[in-house]
Design a protein around this motif. Structure first.
Motif, PDB file in Angstrom:
ATOM      1  N   LYS A 175       4.700  16.060 -15.110  1.00 51.91           N
ATOM      2  CA  LYS A 175       5.387  16.031 -16.404  1.00 51.91           C
ATOM      3  C   LYS A 175       5.937  17.405 -16.770  1.00 51.91           C
ATOM      4  O   LYS A 175       7.073  17.523 -17.220  1.00 51.91           O
ATOM      5  N   ILE A 176       5.115  18.442 -16.574  1.00 51.33           N
ATOM      6  CA  ILE A 176       5.549  19.780 -16.989  1.00 51.33           C
ATOM      7  C   ILE A 176       6.416  20.458 -15.942  1.00 51.33           C
ATOM      8  O   ILE A 176       7.136  21.411 -16.249  1.00 51.33           O
ATOM      9  N   ASP A 177       6.336  19.973 -14.697  1.00 48.04           N
ATOM     10  CA  ASP A 177       7.181  20.514 -13.634  1.00 48.04           C
ATOM     11  C   ASP A 177       7.658  19.357 -12.762  1.00 48.04           C
ATOM     12  O   ASP A 177       7.041  19.033 -11.746  1.00 48.04           O
ATOM     13  N   PRO A 178       8.756  18.707 -13.145  1.00 44.99           N
ATOM     14  CA  PRO A 178       9.241  17.533 -12.408  1.00 44.99           C
ATOM     15  C   PRO A 178       9.529  17.803 -10.938  1.00 44.99           C
ATOM     16  O   PRO A 178       9.547  16.874 -10.125  1.00 44.99           O
ATOM     17  N   ASN A 179       9.760  19.076 -10.579  1.00 43.77           N
ATOM     18  CA  ASN A 179      10.041  19.404  -9.180  1.00 43.77           C
ATOM     19  C   ASN A 179       8.783  19.577  -8.338  1.00 43.77           C
ATOM     20  O   ASN A 179       8.865  19.699  -7.112  1.00 43.77           O
ATOM     21  N   ALA A 180       7.622  19.595  -8.977  1.00 45.82           N
ATOM     22  CA  ALA A 180       6.369  19.782  -8.241  1.00 45.82           C
ATOM     23  C   ALA A 180       6.077  18.553  -7.377  1.00 45.82           C
ATOM     24  O   ALA A 180       6.370  17.415  -7.762  1.00 45.82           O
ATOM     25  N   LYS A 181       5.477  18.807  -6.221  1.00 45.04           N
ATOM     26  CA  LYS A 181       5.032  17.727  -5.347  1.00 45.04           C
ATOM     27  C   LYS A 181       3.529  17.546  -5.548  1.00 45.04           C
ATOM     28  O   LYS A 181       2.775  18.519  -5.460  1.00 45.04           O
ATOM     29  N   VAL A 182       3.105  16.313  -5.831  1.00 46.58           N
ATOM     30  CA  VAL A 182       1.700  16.066  -6.169  1.00 46.58           C
ATOM     31  C   VAL A 182       1.153  14.901  -5.344  1.00 46.58           C
ATOM     32  O   VAL A 182       1.836  13.910  -5.106  1.00 46.58           O
ATOM     33  N   LEU A 183      -0.093  15.050  -4.915  1.00 50.29           N
ATOM     34  CA  LEU A 183      -0.777  14.011  -4.141  1.00 50.29           C
ATOM     35  C   LEU A 183      -2.093  13.661  -4.822  1.00 50.29           C
ATOM     36  O   LEU A 183      -2.779  14.530  -5.357  1.00 50.29           O
ATOM     37  N   TYR A 184      -2.446  12.373  -4.763  1.00 51.72           N
ATOM     38  CA  TYR A 184      -3.689  11.893  -5.371  1.00 51.72           C
ATOM     39  C   TYR A 184      -4.767  11.755  -4.305  1.00 51.72           C
ATOM     40  O   TYR A 184      -4.521  11.259  -3.211  1.00 51.72           O
ATOM     41  N   LEU A 185      -5.981  12.192  -4.642  1.00 48.95           N
ATOM     42  CA  LEU A 185      -7.068  12.267  -3.669  1.00 48.95           C
ATOM     43  C   LEU A 185      -8.084  11.130  -3.726  1.00 48.95           C
ATOM     44  O   LEU A 185      -8.782  10.877  -2.743  1.00 48.95           O
ATOM     45  N   ILE A 199       4.326   9.857  -8.333  1.00 45.12           N
ATOM     46  CA  ILE A 199       3.440  10.678  -7.513  1.00 45.12           C
ATOM     47  C   ILE A 199       4.022  10.765  -6.104  1.00 45.12           C
ATOM     48  O   ILE A 199       4.521   9.777  -5.569  1.00 45.12           O
ATOM     49  N   THR A 200       3.943  11.937  -5.483  1.00 51.44           N
ATOM     50  CA  THR A 200       4.627  12.169  -4.214  1.00 51.44           C
ATOM     51  C   THR A 200       4.006  11.417  -3.050  1.00 51.44           C
ATOM     52  O   THR A 200       4.701  11.047  -2.106  1.00 51.44           O
ATOM     53  N   GLY A 201       2.675  11.197  -3.112  1.00 45.71           N
ATOM     54  CA  GLY A 201       2.067  10.510  -1.991  1.00 45.71           C
ATOM     55  C   GLY A 201       0.573  10.336  -2.103  1.00 45.71           C
ATOM     56  O   GLY A 201      -0.053  10.670  -3.114  1.00 45.71           O
ATOM     57  N   LEU A 202      -0.010   9.789  -1.012  1.00 43.15           N
ATOM     58  CA  LEU A 202      -1.426   9.487  -0.921  1.00 43.15           C
ATOM     59  C   LEU A 202      -2.111  10.549  -0.081  1.00 43.15           C
ATOM     60  O   LEU A 202      -1.619  10.914   0.991  1.00 43.15           O
ATOM     61  N   ASP A 203      -3.262  11.009  -0.537  1.00 42.20           N
ATOM     62  CA  ASP A 203      -4.065  11.990   0.197  1.00 42.20           C
ATOM     63  C   ASP A 203      -5.501  11.493   0.148  1.00 42.20           C
ATOM     64  O   ASP A 203      -6.316  11.990  -0.616  1.00 42.20           O
ATOM     65  N   TYR A 204      -5.788  10.484   0.994  1.00 42.21           N
ATOM     66  CA  TYR A 204      -7.043   9.748   0.881  1.00 42.21           C
ATOM     67  C   TYR A 204      -7.978  10.022   2.062  1.00 42.21           C
ATOM     68  O   TYR A 204      -7.540  10.401   3.152  1.00 42.21           O
ATOM     69  N   LEU A 205      -9.260   9.798   1.807  1.00 42.82           N
ATOM     70  CA  LEU A 205     -10.281   9.867   2.848  1.00 42.82           C
ATOM     71  C   LEU A 205      -9.905   8.897   3.964  1.00 42.82           C
ATOM     72  O   LEU A 205      -9.426   7.787   3.716  1.00 42.82           O
ATOM     73  N   ILE A 206     -10.120   9.305   5.202  1.00 47.68           N
ATOM     74  CA  ILE A 206      -9.602   8.533   6.327  1.00 47.68           C
ATOM     75  C   ILE A 206     -10.121   7.096   6.352  1.00 47.68           C
ATOM     76  O   ILE A 206      -9.396   6.163   6.720  1.00 47.68           O
ATOM     77  N   TYR A 207     -11.367   6.859   5.920  1.00 50.74           N
ATOM     78  CA  TYR A 207     -11.890   5.502   5.981  1.00 50.74           C
ATOM     79  C   TYR A 207     -11.137   4.574   5.030  1.00 50.74           C
ATOM     80  O   TYR A 207     -11.047   3.357   5.253  1.00 50.74           O
ATOM     81  N   LYS A 208     -10.546   5.147   3.959  1.00 52.75           N
ATOM     82  CA  LYS A 208      -9.752   4.347   3.031  1.00 52.75           C
ATOM     83  C   LYS A 208      -8.545   3.756   3.737  1.00 52.75           C
ATOM     84  O   LYS A 208      -8.190   2.589   3.552  1.00 52.75           O
ATOM     85  N   PHE A 209      -7.896   4.583   4.558  1.00 48.06           N
ATOM     86  CA  PHE A 209      -6.733   4.101   5.281  1.00 48.06           C
ATOM     87  C   PHE A 209      -7.124   3.132   6.392  1.00 48.06           C
ATOM     88  O   PHE A 209      -6.405   2.161   6.653  1.00 48.06           O
ATOM     89  N   LYS A 210      -8.260   3.397   7.029  1.00 49.92           N
ATOM     90  CA  LYS A 210      -8.687   2.493   8.097  1.00 49.92           C
ATOM     91  C   LYS A 210      -9.098   1.126   7.545  1.00 49.92           C
ATOM     92  O   LYS A 210      -8.928   0.104   8.218  1.00 49.92           O
ATOM     93  N   SER A 211      -9.630   1.126   6.330  1.00 46.32           N
ATOM     94  CA  SER A 211     -10.027  -0.144   5.715  1.00 46.32           C
ATOM     95  C   SER A 211      -8.852  -0.861   5.060  1.00 46.32           C
ATOM     96  O   SER A 211      -8.902  -2.068   4.834  1.00 46.32           O
ATOM     97  N   LYS A 212      -7.783  -0.106   4.761  1.00 43.99           N
ATOM     98  CA  LYS A 212      -6.583  -0.702   4.161  1.00 43.99           C
ATOM     99  C   LYS A 212      -5.338  -0.220   4.911  1.00 43.99           C
ATOM    100  O   LYS A 212      -4.489   0.498   4.359  1.00 43.99           O
ATOM    101  N   PRO A 213      -5.198  -0.605   6.175  1.00 44.19           N
ATOM    102  CA  PRO A 213      -4.052  -0.132   6.964  1.00 44.19           C
ATOM    103  C   PRO A 213      -2.710  -0.564   6.391  1.00 44.19           C
ATOM    104  O   PRO A 213      -1.686   0.071   6.668  1.00 44.19           O
ATOM    105  N   GLU A 214      -2.732  -1.610   5.591  1.00 44.28           N
ATOM    106  CA  GLU A 214      -1.478  -2.056   4.978  1.00 44.28           C
ATOM    107  C   GLU A 214      -0.918  -1.013   4.016  1.00 44.28           C
ATOM    108  O   GLU A 214       0.289  -0.968   3.754  1.00 44.28           O
ATOM    109  N   TRP A 215      -1.805  -0.160   3.474  1.00 37.45           N
ATOM    110  CA  TRP A 215      -1.334   0.901   2.585  1.00 37.45           C
ATOM    111  C   TRP A 215      -0.486   1.918   3.338  1.00 37.45           C
ATOM    112  O   TRP A 215       0.419   2.524   2.762  1.00 37.45           O
ATOM    113  N   VAL A 216      -0.784   2.119   4.609  1.00 38.55           N
ATOM    114  CA  VAL A 216       0.011   3.045   5.422  1.00 38.55           C
ATOM    115  C   VAL A 216       1.438   2.525   5.541  1.00 38.55           C
ATOM    116  O   VAL A 216       2.416   3.246   5.311  1.00 38.55           O
TER     117      VAL A 216
END
Length: 268
Positions: A175-185, A199-216
Motif C-alpha cells: 500500500k505504501i510502496d506500490p512498486n515493492a515486491k512482496v511474498l507471503y510466507l 501480492i507478488t508471489g508465494l514463499d511457502y514451506l516446501i511440504y505445502k507445495f508438495k501437498s498442494k502441487p496444484e498451487w504451483v
C-alpha cells in the motif's frame, strides 16, 4: 558561450547522478537464495554481515535476513525474539548490543546491514523478512520504518523482496510502496487470494507445495513468483528445480548450485 558550456555540463552531471540513483542492479541469473546469509559452510553466524557478504561472494541471486525492532524502535537484523538472553521488544538497542555475535560482530542494525549489502554488490538481492510483533501497532510501525529506511538509503534497487508471516505487514508495504515486491510466507493463502491482493508471489514451506502441487500450476498461470523454504536436502532442491521454481531458499547454497549445474548438464 562559456556559461552555456558550464550549464550543459551541470545538466549532464545531474542527469548522470539521477540515472545512477534510479538504476537497478541485475541480480544473478540463478534460483539460489541464501537463508539468513551463506553461513553454514564457513561456520558464520546466521544473519551476520559476514554471512551476507559470503552470499554475495557466492553470487546467490538473493540473501534472506530477519528484521525485528527494539524497545527504543531501532530496527535490527536477528531471527529469534531474544538476543543474548534478553527479550528484544522490551530492551533497547544499546542493552542488546552489549552482546556480540559469535564472530565478534556487533548486533547489526538494519541500516548497517543494508549499507553492507549495497557495498561492492552487483549480483545479490536483499530479501527482507519482517518478523511480526505481538504488541499492538508495532507491525505497521515496523513496516513503515523499514520502507522509509530503504528510501532514505536509496536502496530500493537492492531490495529484491519484502517477506513476512504477517499478511497485514506485506499488504501494508504494498500500500505504501506500490512498486515493492512482496511474498507471503505462512502458506495459508491460495494463489488466487494473493493475486487479488496484489501480492507478488508465494514463499511457502516446501511440504505445502508438495501437498498442494496444484498451487504451483495455478501460481504460474496467474504470473505469481514461486519460492520455497527451507530446501536443504538434495531431493527437495531437485524437486523445486524440476518444477521450475523462481527461487529456492536454502541453508545449503553450495549444494543448490551443484544441483543446478548437474541437472543443467543432463538436459544438454
Amino acid at each position: 558561450m562559456r556559461y552555456l558550456i558550464v550549464l550543459i555540463f551541470c545538466i549532464g552531471f545531474v542527469s548522470c547522478n539521477t540515472s545512477t540513483n534510479e538504476s537497478e542492479i541485475i541480480f544473478a541469473d540463478n534460483q539460489v537464495v541464501a537463508h539468513r546469509g551463506a553461513w553454514k559452510t564457513k561456520g558464520l553466524p546466521k544473519n551476520s554481515i559476514a554471512a551476507l557478504k559470503e552470499a554475495i561472494n557466492l553470487k546467490c541471486t538473493g540473501s534472506e535476513f530477519d528484521v525485528r525492532m527494539t524497545s527504543d524502535e531501532v530496527l535490527i537484523v536477528t531471527h529469534d525474539g531474544d538476543f543474548g538472553g534478553l527479550d528484544i521488544e522490551s530492551n533497547t538497542y544499546e542493552e542488546l548490543a552489549k552482546h556480540k555475535l559469535p564472530n565478534g560482530e556487533t548486533l547489526p542494525t538494519l541500516k548497517d546491514f543494508i549499507l553492507a549489502g549495497m557495498a561492492n554488490n552487483t549480483t545479490t538481492g536483499l530479501v527482507c523478512e519482517i518478523k511480526p510483533s505481538k504488541i499492538e501497532g508495532r507491525n505497521m510501525l515496523m513496516a513503515d520504518k523499514t520502507v522509509a529506511l530503504v528510501k532514505e538509503l536509496k536502496a530500493d534497487a537492492y531490495i529484491a523482496y519484502y517477506i513476512s508471516f504477517g499478511y497485514e505487514i506485506i499488504k501494508h508495504i504494498k500500500k505504501i510502496d506500490p512498486n515493492a515486491k512482496v511474498l507471503y510466507l505462512d502458506g495459508s493463502k491460495t494463489p488466487e487470494v494473493l493475486k487479488n491482493d496484489s501480492i507478488t508471489g508465494l514463499d511457502y514451506l516446501i511440504y505445502k507445495f508438495k501437498s498442494k502441487p496444484e498451487w504451483v500450476t495455478e501460481a504460474k498461470s496467474l504470473g505469481l513468483k514461486l519460492n520455497s523454504w527451507t530446501a536443504n536436502k538434495q531431493e527437495d532442491i531437485d524437486w523445486l528445480l524440476e518444477k521450475d521454481f523462481d527461487y529456492i531458499t536454502t541453508d545449503e547454497p553450495e549444494l543448490a548450485f551443484d544441483r543446478i549445474k548437474e541437472l543443467a548438464g543432463k538436459t544438454k
